[in-house]
Design an enzyme around this catalytic site. Structure first.
Site, mmCIF file in Angstrom:
data_model
loop_
_atom_site.group_PDB
_atom_site.id
_atom_site.type_symbol
_atom_site.label_atom_id
_atom_site.label_comp_id
_atom_site.label_asym_id
_atom_site.label_seq_id
_atom_site.Cartn_x
_atom_site.Cartn_y
_atom_site.Cartn_z
ATOM 1 N N GLU A 143 0.842 -1.204 0.000
ATOM 2 C CA GLU A 143 0.000 0.000 0.000
ATOM 3 C C GLU A 143 0.880 1.258 0.000
ATOM 4 O O GLU A 143 0.621 2.216 -0.730
ATOM 5 C CB GLU A 143 -0.907 0.004 1.234
ATOM 6 C CG GLU A 143 -1.804 1.230 1.382
ATOM 7 C CD GLU A 143 -2.942 1.269 0.391
ATOM 8 O OE1 GLU A 143 -3.659 0.265 0.265
ATOM 9 O OE2 GLU A 143 -3.112 2.322 -0.290
ATOM 10 N N HIS A 172 0.530 -9.378 -2.467
ATOM 11 C CA HIS A 172 -0.851 -8.930 -2.640
ATOM 12 C C HIS A 172 -1.167 -8.951 -4.134
ATOM 13 O O HIS A 172 -0.530 -8.241 -4.907
ATOM 14 C CB HIS A 172 -0.911 -7.496 -2.086
ATOM 15 C CG HIS A 172 -2.234 -6.834 -2.150
ATOM 16 N ND1 HIS A 172 -2.589 -5.979 -3.167
ATOM 17 C CD2 HIS A 172 -3.289 -6.870 -1.294
ATOM 18 C CE1 HIS A 172 -3.818 -5.526 -2.941
ATOM 19 N NE2 HIS A 172 -4.265 -6.046 -1.827
ATOM 20 N N ARG A 187 -5.242 -15.402 1.957
ATOM 21 C CA ARG A 187 -6.299 -14.522 2.427
ATOM 22 C C ARG A 187 -7.147 -14.111 1.232
ATOM 23 O O ARG A 187 -6.618 -13.778 0.169
ATOM 24 C CB ARG A 187 -5.728 -13.258 3.053
ATOM 25 C CG ARG A 187 -6.836 -12.313 3.531
ATOM 26 C CD ARG A 187 -6.468 -10.838 3.387
ATOM 27 N NE ARG A 187 -6.414 -10.401 2.011
ATOM 28 C CZ ARG A 187 -5.993 -9.201 1.629
ATOM 29 N NH1 ARG A 187 -5.571 -8.332 2.510
ATOM 30 N NH2 ARG A 187 -5.974 -8.860 0.342
ATOM 31 N N THR A 207 -11.952 0.656 1.059
ATOM 32 C CA THR A 207 -11.040 1.106 0.007
ATOM 33 C C THR A 207 -11.118 2.603 -0.252
ATOM 34 O O THR A 207 -10.135 3.226 -0.637
ATOM 35 C CB THR A 207 -11.367 0.317 -1.274
ATOM 36 O OG1 THR A 207 -11.316 -1.070 -0.950
ATOM 37 C CG2 THR A 207 -10.403 0.621 -2.388
ATOM 38 N N HIS A 255 -8.877 2.865 4.776
ATOM 39 C CA HIS A 255 -8.319 4.127 4.270
ATOM 40 C C HIS A 255 -8.782 5.281 5.146
ATOM 41 O O HIS A 255 -9.772 5.168 5.883
ATOM 42 C CB HIS A 255 -8.684 4.315 2.800
ATOM 43 C CG HIS A 255 -7.722 3.585 1.908
ATOM 44 N ND1 HIS A 255 -6.641 4.195 1.336
ATOM 45 C CD2 HIS A 255 -7.662 2.285 1.552
ATOM 46 C CE1 HIS A 255 -5.954 3.303 0.643
ATOM 47 N NE2 HIS A 255 -6.547 2.118 0.754
ATOM 48 N N HIS A 304 -2.848 23.193 32.893
ATOM 49 C CA HIS A 304 -2.340 21.868 32.532
ATOM 50 C C HIS A 304 -0.965 21.641 33.163
ATOM 51 O O HIS A 304 -0.702 20.593 33.734
ATOM 52 C CB HIS A 304 -2.210 21.739 31.003
ATOM 53 C CG HIS A 304 -3.514 21.552 30.300
ATOM 54 N ND1 HIS A 304 -3.676 20.669 29.266
ATOM 55 C CD2 HIS A 304 -4.719 22.130 30.484
ATOM 56 C CE1 HIS A 304 -4.929 20.722 28.829
ATOM 57 N NE2 HIS A 304 -5.582 21.600 29.551
#
Lengths: 444, 444
Positions: free
Chosen positions: B47, B106, B166, B200, B229, B324
């Site tokens: 990817e 893939h 897969r 996707t 995504h 803080h």
């Protein structure tokens, strides 16, 4: 073939209506959902001022406030007027701008702060107090009974001035649920405009948010506002599930700037919400102004727009793999849930690389107004992929390969070239460098 | 005070056990949850290669694969060997490294691709095919019956080679639910190792993910892998809810790089998971290596680490507002859900600004080994806030103001100064510039 093939053959039916109904819109089961009826409280000039790099001059605050107002946020929240003398003056100055957005300031749950806040001219005051055991022990040191007493005093004082009042717990997701519901019920009954839930440390997860909001919604009669820090990367998703559960208002900052790595970013939330409520979002907010607004704030606090920013990241609408490029060329909805045109942006097909496919190259061949058969395009695509295996390619590399190949196959004569090749203006085929930062490469 | 005060006074009870039970951990009601039993499939080299800026040489791929393996990812997914000749060779080279992580490649759901893939030496093959009407119409043009037939052929072929397989749909959240369950049930029965759900286009929201995973879990007997995504900013949250619903494996990339603005980032998911499953995450992954791993990939693809990146963003552990800073100094858990030490990082108190508070300044006074009463610290804090209203401050500005004030109030003699002031090594008080990029400013 296998004997195990138990796949049940089904008839393909056209279900156009299903697409028209927006399958990724609000869940019909969420009957309290405000996904299509939410409001934004932008806190770039409060939470955002707590970002490590922030130093906003008065002029810059006014410029940002005006830009937020033009974008269409519902509220603008400002730093407490007791934080410093200039903070108070800036608050007064912004109140006098006559913006459409309502102006809020954010104070501790204390009468000293409230008395200063109501004199600044704000439309409302956001009161906050830590309710988790962590904050009660190490921050203000008060118990829940004291918190309730202070809250009531401050709320009634602010209400007496005729302006809006919100009461929020701090660190809500690490507070005792009974304590929380108890105090929210109390302040709701005395008439606050909003109660706030704050994930101050960024620990909450979406389904936890949904449950807490749903529960709170059954206890109070006012609106619910939510504030999510992004330490564990869920600030956008938590905001969305809060709206599903019945919250109405979400705190955002431009680019999400705030303490640590910040809160729900305005742009990222717009990306999420336009998918779920396109008509509402597009009619209410000036999405074309998002990029300029983000650039204004990024420049002010001296950061770059993250490369992977939703919508405005340099590659948010760049498609690279051959299989993606093929489908995008046929129909952009195949690999895009957002339409770049809604934000005044353009998409790019990145075809000059080894992952490219022949459909993307064919599109480039057409742009160059050359004529090749599909078989020829596949052959030239292989040549491009071979060079792409050796080094990064730019658009000129690809064009040279295509043109050389075209000369080779089209002897004796080259097909005539037009001056203005027909380019689909909706798709910008491009390859080298960050597309948003470079001039558009004209087809040669 | 109001007559409406219906707040019910409660006794403060110490509930130490509740904190020890990790209230932001897995939801006990999620009996299928894999939040404490998940695996990572890193796809930076697949990817991530589809990210606009990526061009990985063989050497760089090997360097990244080794770094991922050292970090401890369970699987490394590589670009299809049919994408290009070099892609195939790189796949073979990485398979020969002898890494602990299993190597996957893939491919499209096609025998041509499968035949090449099984010869590369991979431990498993990830097969994908678009199942949404969008992709079926505009990408591959096949119907569900054809998809099922191809899937069975490819799966049985890969299984016959003794490696993992897969099967994933693509664009699962825009696919017909009956089609999806039908094909997943089929491939589960013929014995795939995993089925995959892929968002996707980045349209899914967390509760939708939970529902789909829960439903799918009742249909298949194998593991479920998810791929999200990040177009609408929910990739980390969706991964988390997928695990809650019973998914076991999450696809990640370093910095989330991938098509468009990418997928679930490894670092961001670690931030999310360490909150929910601290023991599991800390024992399994080498979190101290995260920063170097991110820098390696960022340099390779020529991007900067986003300013607001979870964990490694320059200000992820920087605390600014006075309220803080006060609490952080007393107990870091007040405003931190992540412990920077778990990642080999340090926290910073940003005290040189107009939002500062006297507790932060008092801490600096102590570091400088000066002696001021609380009243005196409050007075010098006001001086600092006044200058902070006029311009950005750096640490030297603050130190000068403190020292001048100290001389003023401690006449006739100045308190003795040590060479090595005592600094709490756990808290790095700092003000000017991005802390991760600058040398530590020594207390003077």
């Amino acid at each position: 073939m296998s004997d195990n093939n138990e796949f049940q053959k089904v008839t393909e039916t056209a279900s156009v209506t299903a697409f028209q109904q927006n399958p990724y819109g609000p869940n019909p089961a969420d009957y309290l959902s405000n996904v299509q009826n939410f409001q934004l409280i932008d806190s770039t000039l409060r939470e955002g001022e707590q970002f490590a790099n922030s130093f906003f001059t008065t002029e810059k605050k006014i410029e940002i406030a005006k830009a937020l107002d033009e974008f269409g946020v519902d509220y603008i929240e400002l730093t407490s007027p007791v934080a410093s003398e200039q903070s108070r003056k800036d608050c007064e100055a912004i109140c006098q701008l006559g913006l459409n957005a309502k102006i809020l300031t954010h104070i501790r749950c204390h009468m000293d702060d409230a008395k200063v806040a109501v004199e600044t001219g704000v439309d409302g005051v956001d009161v906050v107090i830590g309710t988790s055991k962590f904050l009660r022990q190490y921050s203000h040191g008060k118990d829940m009974n004291y918190i309730a007493k202070s809250a009531i005093e401050v709320i009634e004082f602010v209400k007496s001035k005729g302006i809006e009042i919100r009461f929020s717990s701090e660190d809500s997701f690490r507070s005792d649920l009974v304590d929380l519901l108890n105090i929210y019920k109390t302040v709701s009954k005395i008439g606050v405009n909003r109660v706030g839930i704050a994930d101050t440390v960024g620990c909450a997860n979406p389904r936890q948010v949904y449950e807490l909001v749903r529960t709170l919604k059954s206890v109070v009669s006012c609106d619910i506002e939510c504030h999510f820090h992004n330490d564990t990367g869920c600030a956008i998703a938590n905001a969305y599930t809060a709206l599903e559960g019945g919250a109405r208002l979400i705190d955002v900052c431009v680019l999400g700037i705030g303490e640590r790595n910040g809160i729900t970013p305005l742009g990222g939330l717009m990306a999420r919400m336009i998918v779920a409520a396109p008509d509402y979002v597009k009619s209410k907010y000036k999405l074309h102004k998002l990029r300029d607004l983000e650039n204004l704030v990024a420049d002010s606090v001296e950061v770059n727009i993250p490369f992977n920013n939703p919508i405005t990241g340099f590659c948010a609408f760049t498609h690279k793999a051959g299989i993606h490029a093929k489908a995008i060329l046929a129909n952009p909805s195949t690999y895009e849930i957002l339409n770049p045109q809604d934000f005044g942006l353009t998409r790019y097909i990145h075809f000059a690389n080894r992952l490219t496919g022949w459909n993307a190259i064919k599109s480039r061949v057409d742009q160059l107004n050359l004529h090749l058969t599909d078989e020829q395009v596949k052959e030239v695509t292989n040549k491009i992929k071979k060079l792409g295996d050796i080094r990064p390619l730019n658009i000129d590399d690809v064009d040279s390969i295509i043109k050389d190949y075209h000369i080779e196959v089209s002897t004796p004569s080259i097909a005539p070239q037009r001056d203005s090749p027909e380019v689909d203006s909706n798709i910008d085929i491009n390859s080298d460098g960050p597309p948003l930062k470079k001039a558009k490469t004209a087809a040669k």
